[in-house]
Scaffold this active site. Structure first.
Site, PDB file in Angstrom:
ATOM      1  N   ASP A   1       0.830  -1.206   0.000  1.00  0.00           N
ATOM      2  CA  ASP A   1       0.000   0.000   0.000  1.00  0.00           C
ATOM      3  C   ASP A   1       0.866   1.258   0.000  1.00  0.00           C
ATOM      4  O   ASP A   1       1.999   1.241   0.484  1.00  0.00           O
ATOM      5  CB  ASP A   1      -0.898  -0.028   1.246  1.00  0.00           C
ATOM      6  CG  ASP A   1      -2.094   0.899   1.096  1.00  0.00           C
ATOM      7  OD1 ASP A   1      -2.285   1.473   0.012  1.00  0.00           O
ATOM      8  OD2 ASP A   1      -2.841   1.043   2.083  1.00  0.00           O
TER       9      ASP A   1
ATOM     10  N   ASN B   1     -10.376  -2.688  -7.070  1.00  0.00           N
ATOM     11  CA  ASN B   1      -9.502  -1.694  -7.730  1.00  0.00           C
ATOM     12  C   ASN B   1      -9.987  -1.249  -9.119  1.00  0.00           C
ATOM     13  O   ASN B   1      -9.524  -0.244  -9.653  1.00  0.00           O
ATOM     14  CB  ASN B   1      -8.062  -2.210  -7.841  1.00  0.00           C
ATOM     15  CG  ASN B   1      -7.295  -2.155  -6.532  1.00  0.00           C
ATOM     16  OD1 ASN B   1      -6.372  -2.934  -6.302  1.00  0.00           O
ATOM     17  ND2 ASN B   1      -7.661  -1.233  -5.642  1.00  0.00           N
TER      18      ASN B   1
HETATM   19  C1  FPP Z   1      -1.673   0.187  -3.540  1.00  0.00           C
HETATM   20  O1  FPP Z   1      -1.236   1.529  -3.468  1.00  0.00           O
HETATM   21  C2  FPP Z   1      -1.115  -0.453  -4.723  1.00  0.00           C
HETATM   22  C3  FPP Z   1      -1.821  -1.013  -5.759  1.00  0.00           C
HETATM   23  C4  FPP Z   1      -3.279  -1.099  -5.797  1.00  0.00           C
HETATM   24  C5  FPP Z   1      -1.124  -1.560  -6.951  1.00  0.00           C
HETATM   25  C6  FPP Z   1       0.010  -2.502  -6.653  1.00  0.00           C
HETATM   26  C7  FPP Z   1       0.781  -2.720  -7.881  1.00  0.00           C
HETATM   27  C8  FPP Z   1       2.118  -2.778  -7.943  1.00  0.00           C
HETATM   28  C9  FPP Z   1       3.023  -2.708  -6.788  1.00  0.00           C
HETATM   29  C10 FPP Z   1       2.834  -2.866  -9.242  1.00  0.00           C
HETATM   30  C11 FPP Z   1       2.655  -4.009 -10.142  1.00  0.00           C
HETATM   31  C12 FPP Z   1       2.777  -5.391  -9.653  1.00  0.00           C
HETATM   32  C13 FPP Z   1       3.328  -6.387 -10.373  1.00  0.00           C
HETATM   33  C14 FPP Z   1       3.058  -7.795 -10.007  1.00  0.00           C
HETATM   34  C15 FPP Z   1       4.205  -6.112 -11.501  1.00  0.00           C
HETATM   35  P1  FPP Z   1      -2.317   2.692  -3.565  1.00  0.00           P
HETATM   36  O2  FPP Z   1      -2.417   3.107  -4.981  1.00  0.00           O
HETATM   37  O3  FPP Z   1      -3.597   2.228  -2.954  1.00  0.00           O
HETATM   38  O4  FPP Z   1      -1.638   3.802  -2.736  1.00  0.00           O
HETATM   39  P2  FPP Z   1      -2.394   4.966  -1.933  1.00  0.00           P
HETATM   40  O5  FPP Z   1      -3.121   4.308  -0.800  1.00  0.00           O
HETATM   41  O6  FPP Z   1      -1.256   5.815  -1.496  1.00  0.00           O
HETATM   42  O7  FPP Z   1      -3.298   5.635  -2.898  1.00  0.00           O
END
Ligand code: FPP
Length: 238
Positions: free
Chosen positions: A17, A65
Site C-alpha cells: 500500500d 480496484n
Molecule cells: C496500492 O497503493 C497499490 C496497488 C493497488 C497496486 C500494486 C501494484 C504494484 C506494486 C505494481 C505491479 C505489480 C506487479 C506484479 C508487476 P495505492 O495506490 O492504494 O496507494 P495509496 O493508498 O497511497 O493511494
C-alpha cells in the site's frame, strides 16, 4: 538481532500500500508510484528468497480496484503485462515458481495467456513460490469455492456432512499453498481489505508506516524480527 537468530517465516504475504501517496508527495502522478512499486516488488522477491522464505504472496490488484480511474487501471495492467512476459526468463534463471490467484476471466485475453504461460513455464522450479493476487478478493474467492463444492453436492459426489475446513481450503485459489505465517501491510493502514481472509486466521500481522515504494530488505528484516519475537499459540496454551 543477527539474521542467523531470526525465525524465518515459511510464507509471507504483503499488502503493498501507499504507491499513490508516495508519488503525490513527489508531485508525480499516482502511476509513477505503481511503476516504482513494481521495481521494489522484484527486489523484495529476491530478498525474500535470499532469506529462505519459501512462499511470497502479494496483493497486486483487488476486485475493488476496477473502480479507480481508467488511466490508472490501464497503467497497472500494463505493468502486469510487462512483468508477466519478462518474468518467464527471470523466474527460470532464479528457480522461482510463479502462480497467480484471483478471478481471471475479467482480465484482457493477452494477460490471461501470459499468466498461463508463466505458470506453465515455471511450474517445475523448486525455489521460492511467488504468488501474485490479480483481480483477487477474498469474498469472491470464497464464493467461487463454495459454488464448486455446491456443484459437487448437487451432482452427488459430495455430501454436506463431508464439508470441513480442509475441503474449504482446498476449494480456494490458494489450495496448493500453506497459509501465510506473516502478513505485512505498508503505509500505515491497518485493515485486511478483502485479502486472504480465510487463510490469515492464525497469521501474525505487521504494520509499518513505510510506503511500499520505500520498502526494502531492512524493512523486511524488521518485520521478520518482530515475527521472531511473537509467541504463536494457535488458540492453545503454552
Ligand atoms: C496500492 O497503493 C497499490 C496497488 C493497488 C497496486 C500494486 C501494484 C504494484 C506494486 C505494481 C505491479 C505489480 C506487479 C506484479 C508487476 P495505492 O495506490 O492504494 O496507494 P495509496 O493508498 O497511497 O493511494
Amino acid at each position: 538481532m543477527n539474521v542467523e537468530d531470526l525465525k524465518i517465516p515459511e510464507h509471507v504475504a504483503i499488502i503493498m500500500d501507499g504507491n499513490g501517496r508516495w508519488a503525490k508527495k513527489r508531485h508525480m502522478p499516482r502511476t509513477y508510484g505503481h511503476a516504482q512499486g513494481a521495481k521494489v516488488l522484484e527486489q523484495t522477491l529476491e530478498d525474500a528468497d535470499s532469506l529462505g522464505i519459501k512462499y511470497l504472496t502479494v496483493y497486486a490488484f483487488s476486485t475493488e480496484n476496477w473502480a479507480r480511474p481508467l488511466e490508472e487501471v490501464q497503467v497497472i495492467m500494463n505493468l502486469f503485462r510487462d512483468y508477466l512476459i519478462s518474468a518467464v526468463e527471470k523466474c527460470n534463471r532464479n528457480n522461482v515458481r510463479c502462480r497467480v490467484i484471483g478471478e481471471r476471466s475479467k482480465l484482457d485475453p493477452d494477460i490471461i495467456d501470459a499468466i498461463n504461460n508463466l505458470e506453465e513455464k515455471t511450474k517445475n522450479n523448486t525455489g521460492i513460490t511467488f504468488i501474485v493476487a490479480i483481480n483477487y478478493g477474498s469474498r469472491d474467492e470464497i464464493t467461487r469455492g463454495v459454488k464448486k463444492l455446491a456443484e459437487k453436492v448437487k451432482e452427488g459426489s459430495l455430501s454436506p456432512e463431508e464439508i470441513d475446513g480442509e475441503l474449504i481450503s482446498g476449494s480456494l485459489d490458494t489450495a496448493d499453498f500453506p497459509d501465510p505465517d506473516l502478513l505485512i501491510r505498508t503505509s500505515g493502514e491497518e485493515r485486511l481489505s478483502n485479502f486472504l481472509m480465510w487463510q490469515l486466521a492464525y497469521t501474525e500481522f505487521y504494520f509499518t508506516e513505510v510506503p511500499w515504494p520505500d520498502f526494502n530488505k531492512n524493512e523486511l528484516l524488521k518485520a521478520i524480527e518482530k515475527y521472531s519475537g511473537r509467541d504463536r499459540r494457535y488458540g492453545n496454551v503454552k
